[in-house]
Write an enzyme that holds these catalytic residues in place. Structure first.
Site, PDB file in Angstrom:
ATOM      1  N   GLY A   1       0.852  -1.473   0.222  1.00  0.00           N
ATOM      2  CA  GLY A   1       0.079   0.305  -0.036  1.00  0.00           C
ATOM      3  C   GLY A   1       1.405   1.596   0.297  1.00  0.00           C
TER       4      GLY A   1
ATOM      5  CB  ALA B   1      -4.255  -1.290  -3.531  1.00  0.00           C
ATOM      6  CB  SER B   2      -3.542   4.604  -4.715  1.00  0.00           C
ATOM      7  OG  SER B   2      -5.654   4.051  -4.963  1.00  0.00           O
ATOM      8  CG  ASN B   3      -7.191   4.353  -0.055  1.00  0.00           C
ATOM      9  OD1 ASN B   3      -8.059   3.719   0.785  1.00  0.00           O
ATOM     10  ND2 ASN B   3      -7.619   5.204   1.012  1.00  0.00           N
TER      11      ASN B   3
ATOM     12  CG  HIS C   1      -4.206  12.290   2.852  1.00  0.00           C
ATOM     13  ND1 HIS C   1      -4.841  12.219   1.087  1.00  0.00           N
ATOM     14  CD2 HIS C   1      -4.509  11.296   2.869  1.00  0.00           C
ATOM     15  CE1 HIS C   1      -4.814  11.512   0.818  1.00  0.00           C
ATOM     16  NE2 HIS C   1      -4.810  10.550   1.784  1.00  0.00           N
ATOM     17  CG  HIS C   2      -1.577  12.231   7.981  1.00  0.00           C
ATOM     18  ND1 HIS C   2       0.335  11.996   7.600  1.00  0.00           N
ATOM     19  CD2 HIS C   2      -1.848  11.307   6.999  1.00  0.00           C
ATOM     20  CE1 HIS C   2       0.524  10.887   7.099  1.00  0.00           C
ATOM     21  NE2 HIS C   2      -1.078  10.849   6.365  1.00  0.00           N
TER      22      HIS C   2
ATOM     23  CE  LYS D   1      -1.395  10.574   0.967  1.00  0.00           C
ATOM     24  NZ  LYS D   1      -0.772   9.390   1.082  1.00  0.00           N
TER      25      LYS D   1
ATOM     26  N   GLY E   1      -1.856   8.986  -3.707  1.00  0.00           N
ATOM     27  CA  GLY E   1      -1.645   7.316  -4.622  1.00  0.00           C
ATOM     28  C   GLY E   1      -3.177   7.281  -5.061  1.00  0.00           C
TER      29      GLY E   1
END
Length: 232
Positions: A70, A95-97, A130-131, A134, A140
């Protein structure tokens, strides 16, 4: 199931906790400068950093350990990893997520893009939040969403933090400890249509990766979350 974790940051620790709750055993954690002794692992889960991902995935495939990755930001080498997997008759999922909800959102995004195709009055754009920790931007997940739109759009590409008429504008915001929010907007002069996925915590990403690892164990080939969740 015996699991090796590649990358032992916040995601790695969350995966460890949830995997143990599901009855699995973490037999090895591999972080920066550790050796690739997989200690009998039946599957590996990689949530490391972009600069380590290729080496981590390669080590797994060369050791005949199926690997779920990931980590984002390394996809220039994705085809190389696919080729290595096929050469070694290994098992690989990227997977990107891994969130189950996000993978449903991917399919919803594609269906909406098909419906909006040809409606020239609507312009599509995206925002991802996002946080502050990152490392990559856009995420992604945002890139996967953009690719889903491009399949059914006259847009030629995506562009980060800018606006170009023939490209999907992606705005990347970094704030606090936000685990991940993705917003797709189709706007016109008279109205707008918005779909959104908002993660409440990291557990969805971690749980999805564990589910993927459970599914990949004892399999060979290159797969995606569409295969794991039977969304094809």
């Amino acid at each position: 199931m015996k699991i090796a974790l590649l990358g032992y940051g916040r995601m790695g620790k969350t995966i460890e906790k949830l995997a143990q709750e599901r009855g699995h055993e973490i037999v090895k954690t591999i972080d920066a400068n550790d050796d690739y002794d997989f200690n009998g692992a039946e599957v590996a889960i990689d949530f490391s950093v972009p600069t380590a991902a290729v080496a981590n995935i390669s080590a797994c495939l060369n050791a005949n350990v199926p690997v779920v990755s990931g980590t984002t930001g390394w996809l220039d080498h994705y085809d190389e990893m696919v080729a290595l997997c096929k050469k070694n008759n290994g098992g690989f999922i990227y997977a990107s997520n891994f969130s189950v909800g996000v993978n449903i959102f991917f399919e919803l995004n594609k269906q909406l893009a098909k419906m909006m195709q040809g409606l020239k009055d609507y312009n599509v754009s995206m925002t991802e939040v996002h946080h502050i920790h990152k490392l990559d931007a856009p995420s992604g997940t945002a890139i996967t969403l953009a690719e889903g739109i491009l399949e059914h759009s006259d847009k030629t590409d995506w562009v980060l933090d800018a606006e170009e008429n023939d490209k999907i504008s992606i705005k990347a915001e970094r704030e606090g400890e936000v685990p991940g929010t993705h917003i797709i907007n189709y706007g016109s002069q008279v109205d707008e249509i918005t779909i959104e996925h908002r993660a409440h915590n990291r557990n969805g990403f971690a749980l999805g990766a564990i589910i993927a690892a459970e599914w990949l164990k004892d399999k060979t080939g290159v797969y995606s979350m569409k295969d794991v969740l039977n969304l094809s």
